[in-house]
Write an enzyme that holds these catalytic residues in place. Structure first.
Site, PDB file in Angstrom:
ATOM      1  N   HIS A  38      -9.289   2.260  20.462  1.00  0.00           N
ATOM      2  CA  HIS A  38      -8.691   3.370  21.210  1.00  0.00           C
ATOM      3  C   HIS A  38      -9.338   3.569  22.597  1.00  0.00           C
ATOM      4  O   HIS A  38      -8.647   3.764  23.589  1.00  0.00           O
ATOM      5  CB  HIS A  38      -8.807   4.679  20.429  1.00  0.00           C
ATOM      6  CG  HIS A  38      -8.331   4.579  19.011  1.00  0.00           C
ATOM      7  ND1 HIS A  38      -7.280   3.796  18.634  1.00  0.00           N
ATOM      8  CD2 HIS A  38      -8.762   5.183  17.874  1.00  0.00           C
ATOM      9  CE1 HIS A  38      -7.083   3.908  17.321  1.00  0.00           C
ATOM     10  NE2 HIS A  38      -7.972   4.734  16.841  1.00  0.00           N
ATOM     11  N   GLU A  64     -14.089  14.546  18.299  1.00  0.00           N
ATOM     12  CA  GLU A  64     -13.474  15.057  17.066  1.00  0.00           C
ATOM     13  C   GLU A  64     -14.412  16.066  16.427  1.00  0.00           C
ATOM     14  O   GLU A  64     -15.638  15.875  16.448  1.00  0.00           O
ATOM     15  CB  GLU A  64     -13.252  13.916  16.079  1.00  0.00           C
ATOM     16  CG  GLU A  64     -12.260  12.888  16.545  1.00  0.00           C
ATOM     17  CD  GLU A  64     -12.031  11.840  15.478  1.00  0.00           C
ATOM     18  OE1 GLU A  64     -11.098  11.993  14.695  1.00  0.00           O
ATOM     19  OE2 GLU A  64     -12.818  10.882  15.425  1.00  0.00           O
ATOM     20  N   ARG A 111       0.061  -1.640  -6.285  1.00  0.00           N
ATOM     21  CA  ARG A 111      -0.396  -1.960  -7.653  1.00  0.00           C
ATOM     22  C   ARG A 111       0.057  -0.910  -8.649  1.00  0.00           C
ATOM     23  O   ARG A 111       0.329  -1.190  -9.794  1.00  0.00           O
ATOM     24  CB  ARG A 111      -1.927  -2.024  -7.665  1.00  0.00           C
ATOM     25  CG  ARG A 111      -2.446  -3.365  -7.198  1.00  0.00           C
ATOM     26  CD  ARG A 111      -3.928  -3.414  -7.216  1.00  0.00           C
ATOM     27  NE  ARG A 111      -4.466  -2.557  -6.168  1.00  0.00           N
ATOM     28  CZ  ARG A 111      -5.496  -2.881  -5.401  1.00  0.00           C
ATOM     29  NH1 ARG A 111      -6.106  -4.023  -5.568  1.00  0.00           N
ATOM     30  NH2 ARG A 111      -5.928  -2.066  -4.467  1.00  0.00           N
ATOM     31  N   GLY A 117       0.849  -1.194   0.000  1.00  0.00           N
ATOM     32  CA  GLY A 117       0.000   0.000   0.000  1.00  0.00           C
ATOM     33  C   GLY A 117       0.883   1.242   0.000  1.00  0.00           C
ATOM     34  O   GLY A 117       0.527   2.287   0.550  1.00  0.00           O
ATOM     35  N   LYS A 166     -17.914  12.070  16.230  1.00  0.00           N
ATOM     36  CA  LYS A 166     -17.406  12.944  15.164  1.00  0.00           C
ATOM     37  C   LYS A 166     -18.325  14.150  15.042  1.00  0.00           C
ATOM     38  O   LYS A 166     -19.469  14.114  15.477  1.00  0.00           O
ATOM     39  CB  LYS A 166     -17.365  12.187  13.846  1.00  0.00           C
ATOM     40  CG  LYS A 166     -16.328  11.076  13.833  1.00  0.00           C
ATOM     41  CD  LYS A 166     -15.792  10.822  12.442  1.00  0.00           C
ATOM     42  CE  LYS A 166     -14.792   9.684  12.427  1.00  0.00           C
ATOM     43  NZ  LYS A 166     -13.442  10.089  12.797  1.00  0.00           N
TER      44      LYS A 166
END
Ligand code: BG6
Length: 507
Positions: free
Chosen positions: A257, A233, A63, A29, A357
């Site tokens: 977390h 957040e 890739r 990746g 969030k």
């Protein structure tokens, strides 16, 4: 292990830092976001701080067709100036299809060549910075190419596999993933990353609790009223909407977390800094968490979903309107929970956890509220209800620790006010705290698994959350709406207020 002693300015500091041994970091990746934003800059910082071995290289695999030079140019843009060239020349790239066995043969050949150039005999690290869907394919092909083989008796030098969260999406998939990994890698070769454990302030929970004698005697049901753990957040789901819509806050933040922070703050003292002594205590703590009460009219865990609102003065859309999210999505973006730990230390002490969030601000903290004084001798002068002492471990931002206490205000006969004793990392240590990935990469190279999640930890946490996932899957009740920019909603408030307590404000 390098020892640096003892004085820096007026502070007494005892430091033990790991120096990375020779290592090969093979990143799957390599053309992706994680490599660009976190891995390359963190490795560069280690190089810059003199912690990386001269016998180190990074081989990017992906890739996308890129040459070594293309990859180096991309990497160069992500790092600060200064000795860039010396570093960048140690980056290499190879492209191919993740399911093609030939790709792994070419990787093996390239590794062998580079190992000869760098005089590295072992310590290969295979880092999966790819979507979880690809984990098992890559692991399987690594196994078939005998790249996972471990003929090293020393754990530090055996091939290592680094896996990013999510570790499965429920108990079944987590067990399947662990089984698949174990077909090729032993547990001592596996490094499951929960990047919160790499944060300096999260590691400081251990130091604070177990390097000071004065707090630990108070760290129990006799002195503590309750503990709140918050990860808030202000960001929404950004470009990760399609992943997040399948995950939700419980899988994305809570299973890893939040539970990691809970286990560090509540676990028993480990006997030593040895990785498995610490990880044993974390798992033991997770096993003592009482199953959630999930009765609809009395649930211990509440979920919410943001609707359109205003964050940082900007209008933002609701979760269901985010590009990539299904318009009829029932995914939660907020979780609040009340938890109990059934052991001698914590019996009866509630732990309130919340994460969400699109709240008003970014803030992570652990707040320990002590019991109030049993009797106020100042009641006769109208000062009957004394606020409790609160110890706040400020994880981010404004990293530090604060302790509130009552003190006499000068002037009048009896005037008491709450003061804070504050320690702030930036004030004392100046520079910004190192990115969590620096610590994790360094420890992985050195073969130290302390800050990585063990298989049983993953499984116990999914076992705890499995009934919640089931209940949410089977209910017709959607997550409670909250406008973006708000920090809570009545059902989440009620979870704590029905116990006569309040969420800490402001976020
Ligand atoms: C990640 C989650 O693990 O942690 C994200 O997948 C979240 O959704 C992020 O935004 C928060 O990390 P930090 O370090 O910014 O608090």
């Amino acid at each position: 292990m390098q020892k640096i002693e003892p004085i820096a300015g007026k502070l007494q500091i005892i430091c033990a830092e790991t120096q990375a041994p020779p290592a090969a970091l093979v990143v799957f990746g390599a053309s992706g976001d994680l490599t660009r934003r976190k891995l390359v800059p963190s490795i560069f910082e280690l190089f810059h701080r003199g912690l990386l071995s001269e016998r180190f290289y990074l081989l990017g695999c992906s890739r996308k067709k890129l040459s070594d030079d293309d990859f180096r140019k991309i990497a160069q843009d992500t790092i600060q100036a200064g000795h860039q060239k010396d570093f960048i020349n140690n980056l290499y790239y190879i492209s191919g299809d993740y399911d093609d066995e030939q790709f792994y043969k070419r990787i093996k050949k390239r590794i062998t060549e580079l190992e000869a150039t760098y005089k590295i005999e072992s310590n290969r690290i295979f880092y999966l910075a790819v979507p979880p869907l690809l984990y098992t394919t890559i692991i399987d092909r690594l196994g078939k190419a005998t790249l996972s083989c471990c003929n090293q008796s020393d754990n530090r030098n055996q091939p290592k596999l680094v896996v990013e969260k999510p570790f499965g999406s429920d108990l079944k998939t987590a067990v399947e993933l662990n089984t698949k990994i174990h077909e090729c890698f032993k547990e001592s070769q596996i490094y499951r990353i929960d990047h919160y454990l790499g944060k300096e302030t999260v590691q400081n929970i251990l130091m604070f609790r177990f390097a000071n004698a004065i707090f630990e005697p108070l760290w129990n049901r006799n002195y503590i009223d309750h503990i709140q753990i918050t990860i808030a957040e202000s960001l929404g789901v950004g470009h990760r909407a399609s992943y997040y819509d399948k995950a939700g806050a419980l899988r994305d933040m809570f299973q890893n977390h939040m539970l990691s922070m809970l286990s560090l703050v509540a676990m028993e003292p480990p006997t030593s800094f040895y990785p498995d002594h610490i990880r044993d205590e974390k798992v033991k703590l997770l096993r003592s968490i009482r199953p959630f009460n999930l009765l609809p009219w009395h649930t211990d865990i509440i979920r919410g979903r943001y609707t359109a609102g205003t964050v940082d003065g900007k209008n933002v859309c609701g979760f269901r309107q985010e590009p990539g999210v299904a318009p009829d999505s029932n995914t939660e973006t907020f979780v609040a929970a009340k938890m109990f730990i059934d052991n001698w230390r914590w019996k009866g002490v509630p732990f309130y956890l919340r994460t969400g969030k699109r709240l008003s601000a970014k803030l992570t903290e652990i707040a320990i509220t002590f019991k109030k004084v049993p009797h106020s001798m100042f009641a006769s002068v109208g000062l009957g209800d004394m606020p409790a002492n609160v110890l706040v471990l400020k994880i981010q931002p404004n990293e530090g620790i604060s302790l509130s206490f009552q003190a006499k205000r000068p002037g009048s006969k009896a005037c008491i006010g709450t003061l804070n004793m504050d320690f702030n990392y930036a004030d004392i240590f100046g520079a910004e705290l190192p990115e969590a990935y620096q610590r994790l990469l360094l420890d992985c190279m050195a073969g130290d698994q302390t800050l990585f999640t063990r298989q049983d930890d993953v499984q116990v946490s999914w076992e705890l959350l499995e009934p919640v996932l089931e209940a949410w899957k089977n209910t017709d009740l959607p997550p409670h709406p909250y406008p973006a920019g708000n920090d809570s909603f009545s059902q989440a408030d009620n979870l704590i207020e029905s116990d006569g307590r309040h969420w800490r404000k402001p976020l």
